[in-house]
Design an enzyme around this catalytic site. Sequence first.
Site, mmCIF file in Angstrom:
data_model
loop_
_atom_site.group_PDB
_atom_site.id
_atom_site.type_symbol
_atom_site.label_atom_id
_atom_site.label_comp_id
_atom_site.label_asym_id
_atom_site.label_seq_id
_atom_site.Cartn_x
_atom_site.Cartn_y
_atom_site.Cartn_z
ATOM 1 N N ARG A 105 0.842 -1.194 0.000
ATOM 2 C CA ARG A 105 0.000 0.000 0.000
ATOM 3 C C ARG A 105 0.877 1.244 0.000
ATOM 4 N NH1 ARG A 105 -2.971 -2.653 4.406
ATOM 5 N NH2 ARG A 105 -1.896 -1.242 5.809
ATOM 6 N N GLY A 158 -2.539 -5.047 -5.396
ATOM 7 C CA GLY A 158 -3.295 -5.013 -4.148
ATOM 8 C C GLY A 158 -4.370 -3.959 -4.104
ATOM 9 N N HIS A 196 -12.949 -2.457 9.103
ATOM 10 C CA HIS A 196 -11.877 -3.388 8.788
ATOM 11 C C HIS A 196 -11.956 -4.562 9.770
ATOM 12 C CE1 HIS A 196 -7.229 -3.940 8.271
ATOM 13 N NE2 HIS A 196 -7.884 -4.667 7.407
ATOM 14 N N SER A 199 -3.617 -5.414 9.553
ATOM 15 C CA SER A 199 -3.227 -6.426 8.581
ATOM 16 C C SER A 199 -2.091 -7.282 9.122
ATOM 17 C CB SER A 199 -2.789 -5.760 7.275
ATOM 18 O OG SER A 199 -3.858 -5.089 6.671
ATOM 19 N N CYS A 227 -2.119 -9.545 11.373
ATOM 20 C CA CYS A 227 -2.162 -9.801 12.817
ATOM 21 C C CYS A 227 -3.093 -10.955 13.170
ATOM 22 C CB CYS A 227 -2.587 -8.540 13.569
ATOM 23 S SG CYS A 227 -1.291 -7.303 13.714
ATOM 24 N N LYS A 279 -6.086 -11.966 11.401
ATOM 25 C CA LYS A 279 -7.516 -11.899 11.083
ATOM 26 C C LYS A 279 -7.978 -13.157 10.358
ATOM 27 C CE LYS A 279 -8.060 -8.165 8.654
ATOM 28 N NZ LYS A 279 -6.629 -7.904 8.369
ATOM 29 N N ASN A 301 -6.535 -16.074 10.221
ATOM 30 C CA ASN A 301 -6.432 -17.241 11.111
ATOM 31 C C ASN A 301 -7.629 -17.331 12.040
ATOM 32 O OD1 ASN A 301 -3.984 -17.700 9.937
ATOM 33 N ND2 ASN A 301 -2.751 -17.308 11.754
ATOM 34 N N ASP A 350 -11.988 -9.911 6.306
ATOM 35 C CA ASP A 350 -11.321 -8.613 6.239
ATOM 36 C C ASP A 350 -12.247 -7.417 6.433
ATOM 37 O OD1 ASP A 350 -8.844 -7.197 5.900
ATOM 38 O OD2 ASP A 350 -9.496 -6.616 3.893
ATOM 39 N N ARG A 393 0.764 -12.437 -1.552
ATOM 40 C CA ARG A 393 -0.671 -12.673 -1.320
ATOM 41 C C ARG A 393 -1.216 -13.862 -2.103
ATOM 42 N NH1 ARG A 393 -3.375 -8.927 2.339
ATOM 43 N NH2 ARG A 393 -1.791 -7.329 2.759
ATOM 44 N N ARG A 437 -0.902 -6.772 17.860
ATOM 45 C CA ARG A 437 0.325 -7.407 18.359
ATOM 46 C C ARG A 437 0.912 -6.546 19.468
ATOM 47 N NH1 ARG A 437 3.169 -11.369 15.574
ATOM 48 N NH2 ARG A 437 2.144 -12.134 13.698
#
Length: 639
Positions: free
Chosen positions: A103, A254, A282, A304, A306, A308, A310, A329, A423, A454
């Site tokens: 990004r 992306g 988000h 992102s 961290c 999500k 999973n 997401d 990705r 985190r």
Amino acid sequence: MLLKGAQLLRCGLLSRPQSHNFRLLCRSLSVHYGDAKTLTPAVRKYLEQCVDLCQPDKIHICDGTVGESKMLQCLMLKQGTIVPLPKYHNCWLARTNPADVARVESRTFICTERKEQAIPVTEKATPSALGNWISEGDLKKAIDERFPGCMKGRTMYVIPFSMGPVGSPLSKVGIEVTDSPYVVESMKVMTRAGTQVLDHLQAGDGQFVKCLHSVGTPPSGVHAQPSWPCDPERTIVLHKPSDNEIVSYGSGYGGNSLLGKKCFALRIGSTIAKREGWLAEHMVILGITNPKGKKIYLTAAFPSACGKTNLAMMKPSLPGYKVECVGDDIAWMKFDSQGVLRAINPEFGFFGVAPGTSKATNPVAMDTIFRNTIFTNVASTSDGGVYWEGMGDANVKDVTVTDWLGKLWSKESGRNAAHANSRFCTPASQCPIIDPAWEDPAGVPISGMIFGGRRPAGVPLVFEARDWTHGVFIGAAMRSEATAAAEHKGKVIMHDPFAMRPFFGYNFGDYLSHWLSMEKRGKVPKIFHVNWFRKSEDGQFLWPGFGENSRVLDWIFRRVEGEKCYEESAIGRLPSKDSLNLAGLDEKIDLEQLFSLPKDFWAQEAREIEKYFKEQVGQHLPREVADQLEVLKARVADM
């Protein structure tokens, strides 16, 4: 009827005087694929403006069919944009220009009449960490410096897409114009795209979000990597919320180019949500069923990379629990006529970070992604497969590995095989635990919200907000280590309120006021904060994570159901003694350290939050949020 030049000048950001070539082009729109008759007058008008500006050779109106995909895949193979991965079914690998991998937050702008409509204006003249503002004059200048003639020699693809199930009252429609077949095929995975969306526009109110994208043309006219055209030196991503318009130039990767993702779903989506009284966030959406067969739905906001995906695809370790995925997401949430907050996943696919994804960390994702998937910037193997860090040594046994830069790779090389932000782009419908209601046009009812990030020190495994206002404060005060998806380097702790820091479409202070107003609109869910990443003094994780996180979800589930399994603390409600289910857990968990609240840490945390609010939000901070900070400071002082 063709628009006159004076009329075009009043139509929006893309308007330019017409040329003779444009008049000739627009007689038939030079459509070499698709039918111009399927376009509504408003779409046609927008397309005429884009054609006049970008001067493509051809126009392709996307129908979303398999036949179209095969044609575009053949084109990209010929161009060298993708290579096949014969080890899997209908999977492809793309390698981007190394300058086009993330990004571009520093070059992403919101255009509003006044600066304070886009970002907080504070007394201290520090750069805003909550977005970038651009004036309408500078925005038009940026477009004029980049877009005229940028699609000469190329095809302009017109992608009609729906964010959310087509026709759902919670969904919105977009039209993305792009010169990248890679973007077309990715958008067809990530959104509901094709003729059915044009049919819906014809039958409905005809409203859509305008999304113009070009990979760009460098001033020299020469692309450094012809198979991946881009103009990284002049990349820019522009949003004009008042016109529901997005303009992106120079990057083919992306969220910079898949404009339905962060640009529409969050930046423009959040401004529409504010106007209409709902939330665009988000957040993952997951359904949890307990051993008694009771099911609830939760949303969760993490920065992102961290965890999500999973969390959304968890295989619970607790017997009798089941997790099903609605989305990994984005969540769009709106109260129904009964005051119930209902959510849809506006996306149609997963655009997940590959490194770290494995059979051990996320077996559901691994069972999802090896069909009909576009991989980008991962490594390839000589047996026709892919590889990335964390995938497991078995995947590179007895094969030759080519890294994401196209160079031969080995573990001894000392460099990563896959880019840290590489990705997979894969259909959500392939997920083996996709929720049966994931495409329900009414959405799913939300009982709880989770914030997290985190935090290696100080922040406990889980705690609950005392009430909605406290929960909004917790979201506003979120901090987390920086991730590979962003431009930032190193594992610095960054403020990332609501995991939305790069994605706000309007002033963060107004965003907080909007969140606070939800309590008056309907029944608001309980709010929680989790931290799977706390470490011991010797740097080891205190919590095993992954499937064991179901033990935290079990406690959240019971709190949603009203069980009195908590005790008050300075920062919120912690699990009471023995209320966290650790039965059958092989590892010895140091609960005392995992839930400890060091006074010095929290005193410093409160100071950091206060400094951030003062410097970044200033007078725009709602009084209710400021009061919550004072409560935290007082409670920490009494610890």
